[in-house]
Design a protein around this motif. Structure first.
Motif, PDB file in Angstrom:
ATOM      1  N   GLU A  94       9.447  63.604  76.885  1.00  0.00           N
ATOM      2  CA  GLU A  94       9.378  64.611  77.834  1.00  0.00           C
ATOM      3  C   GLU A  94       8.654  64.194  79.034  1.00  0.00           C
ATOM      4  O   GLU A  94       8.670  64.512  80.219  1.00  0.00           O
ATOM      5  CB  GLU A  94       8.647  65.841  77.449  1.00  0.00           C
ATOM      6  N   PHE A  95       7.836  63.075  78.940  1.00  0.00           N
ATOM      7  CA  PHE A  95       6.941  62.583  79.968  1.00  0.00           C
ATOM      8  C   PHE A  95       7.689  61.329  80.484  1.00  0.00           C
ATOM      9  O   PHE A  95       6.737  60.481  81.401  1.00  0.00           O
ATOM     10  CB  PHE A  95       5.580  62.045  79.407  1.00  0.00           C
ATOM     11  N   LYS A  96       8.528  60.747  80.171  1.00  0.00           N
ATOM     12  CA  LYS A  96       9.410  59.833  80.898  1.00  0.00           C
ATOM     13  C   LYS A  96       9.913  60.219  82.390  1.00  0.00           C
ATOM     14  O   LYS A  96      10.528  61.269  82.643  1.00  0.00           O
ATOM     15  CB  LYS A  96      10.729  59.447  80.102  1.00  0.00           C
ATOM     16  N   ILE A  97       9.603  59.278  83.192  1.00  0.00           N
ATOM     17  CA  ILE A  97       9.781  59.659  84.704  1.00  0.00           C
ATOM     18  C   ILE A  97      10.626  58.784  85.236  1.00  0.00           C
ATOM     19  O   ILE A  97      11.046  58.885  86.532  1.00  0.00           O
ATOM     20  CB  ILE A  97       8.299  59.568  85.427  1.00  0.00           C
ATOM     21  N   GLY A  98      11.334  57.781  84.503  1.00  0.00           N
ATOM     22  CA  GLY A  98      12.350  56.846  85.043  1.00  0.00           C
ATOM     23  C   GLY A  98      12.357  55.687  84.116  1.00  0.00           C
ATOM     24  O   GLY A  98      12.048  55.410  83.004  1.00  0.00           O
ATOM     25  N   ASN A  99      13.487  54.749  84.557  1.00  0.00           N
ATOM     26  CA  ASN A  99      13.544  53.384  83.839  1.00  0.00           C
ATOM     27  C   ASN A  99      13.951  52.305  84.964  1.00  0.00           C
ATOM     28  O   ASN A  99      14.483  52.642  86.017  1.00  0.00           O
ATOM     29  CB  ASN A  99      14.863  53.481  83.062  1.00  0.00           C
TER      30      ASN A  99
END
Length: 489
Positions: free
Chosen positions: A394-399
């Motif tokens: 849920e706290f992933k903001i990108g790649n």
């Protein structure tokens, strides 16, 4: 995911509301001064008063009432004007400058970038927040293409200085990636004209002579941070090999000796479990033994394996603070004997209170250090808001492969909402005298509640900060000379 948080009322600084109100400016001119918005807290027989710009004063209830009634003597007027508890034509601009200075860290880009080359580990520590899998598991490891892409993303940062830290899992299981990153960073450093430094957070049990020599050769560019929870009995209870279930103290300390022999920059890290609480003196002595002049007492957080094992290793905030106080008091005793070993929570708190500038340390700021202070990259190139968040998708903001523009990631609505969730601007914090010096951890709250809109003042994190600042303010008031010596040493 942030819909709960969006229900939270947004609070504007009371100070800035004053400044922007022309009627109040006219009132200053007409009456000489107006009261600055402040919060109060009982401290013994006196009151602690604090403002949004971080100014404070300890006074009696009678004097506070005189302040509210606008019945100040000349001496009190000068004192309150100097501290900014009243706003006058003379101090108005200075108060605004102090407010901006206290929160100027918000405008700075993240300097700390944590790379997790794998989520495997050869240890099974009781409190691992990363939930590291077994070293023989089939989970992925970072490859050369990914680490280079991550570094290309990192070096887009407007920050002139970059700290690149390898964390885990156990990063020394993937030594080749660390070496690849080191040599590629050299190229990027020249290209972007940036300074950088590498850190490796490790249990040290997978160190080799060959890799130690590599670090020693490049010691100006590396600091090794080693987990050492205290003397053998404490360390081995917390930190065991996954396969044999045996303690790791002897192996870890043998490598610490070799690091020191080669003059490699070294930091020691600890986490306090229930088992640690009665060994406060022995833990401090262990750090003194290894030549440390500072130590950071890290509280246990119910995240990852620690949450699973909480009944065996956890404690309430009051227990931790009593332990912390004993360690700090003992460090004062040692200082009187000429032995310098200072505790970092105390130093961060003192800086927040005694200077106009916020320390900027991730756990002592509002908003907290997520995104604006640090970014985390996993073995797939996924970007997370902070180190504790990397186990929550849920706290992933990108790649870095999909969103390779640094400014797009940091300026996204998702990132902004996450940063907002870590501000002490909700109504639970707004009446607390310690608000200008405190911090909120949304990851910790989410890990325990599964939501953001919670009663922060009922959390153990809040209780811990309140007790910590109670102690620090009492020290400032009643042990001024000791505090001065502690800071200067």
């Amino acid at each position: 995911m942030f819909s709960d948080f969006d229900k939270e009322p947004k609070y504007k600084s009371k100070l800035l509301s004053f400044i922007e109100d022309d009627n109040l400016r006219n009132e200053i001119l007409a009456n000489g001064y107006i009261l600055n918005f402040h919060r109060k807290k009982r401290l013994g027989e006196n009151l602690l008063l604090t403002t949004d710009h971080g100014s404070w004063i300890i006074t009696s209830p009678e004097v506070h009432q005189a302040l509210l009634n606008k019945q100040l003597t000349k001496d009190l007027y000068r004192n309150f004007e100097e501290r900014g508890l009243i706003i006058t034509e003379k101090n108005l601009n200075q108060i605004v400058k102090k407010f901006h200075k206290r929160y100027q860290h918000i405008e700075k880009p993240p300097a700390l970038h944590i790379i997790t080359p794998l989520m495997r580990c050869n240890l099974r520590c009781t409190y691992c927040h990363s939930e590291a899998s077994h070293i023989n598991s089939v989970s992925s490891m970072m490859d050369e293409k990914t680490v280079k892409k991550i570094l290309e993303f990192i070096f887009q940062s407007p920050s002139k200085y970059l700290k690149i830290e390898f964390n885990g899992g156990e990063p020394l299981f993937n030594k080749e990636i660390i070496q690849t990153a080191f040599y590629y960073a050299k190229e990027l450093g020249k290209k972007y004209n940036k300074q950088y430094h590498f850190g490796i957070v490790t249990n040290l049990t997978m160190m080799t002579s060959e890799f130690l020599n590599f670090i020693a050769k490049n010691r100006k560019n590396f600091t090794i941070y080693v987990s050492l929870d205290g003397p053998e009995e404490v360390h081995d209870w917390n930190r065991k090999f996954a396969l044999s279930n045996k303690g790791t103290y002897k192996k870890v300390t043998s490598w610490i000796r070799r690091l020191k022999e080669k003059n490699i920059p070294l930091g020691l890290l600890m986490v306090v479990t229930k088992h640690s609480l009665r060994f406060w003196k022995e833990i401090v002595d262990e750090y003194v033994k290894w030549g440390m002049t500072s130590f950071y007492i890290k509280p246990l957080e119910p995240v990852g394996f620690a949450k699973e094992n909480w009944n065996d290793i956890g404690y309430k905030a009051e227990k931790f603070i009593r332990f912390w106080e004993k360690c700090v008091d003992y460090s004062f005793e040692l200082l009187e004997k000429g032995i310098v070993i200072k505790e970092s929570n105390l130093l961060f708190g003192l800086q927040n209170i005694l200077t106009e500038k916020n320390t900027g340390f991730l756990d002592f700021t509002s908003p907290c250090g997520m995104i604006r202070g640090q970014l985390v990259y996993d073995e797939y190139g996924d970007i997370y808001c902070c180190n504790m968040a990397k186990i929550f998708k849920e706290f992933k903001i990108g790649n870095v492969f999909e969103n390779n523009r640094y400014d797009n990631i940091l300026n996204s609505d998702r990132s902004k909402k996450m940063i907002m969730s870590s501000m002490t601007e909700g109504y639970y914090c707004d009446s607390c005298a310690y608000k200008p010096f405190c911090s909120v951890c949304p990851i910790l709250h989410y890990a325990n509640e599964g939501r953001f809109n919670i009663k922060i003042n009922k959390t153990s994190n809040c209780a811990r900060y309140k007790l910590l600042y109670d102690y620090i303010f009492k020290k400032i008031v009643y042990d001024k000379e000791k505090i001065k010596k502690y800071i200067k040493s």
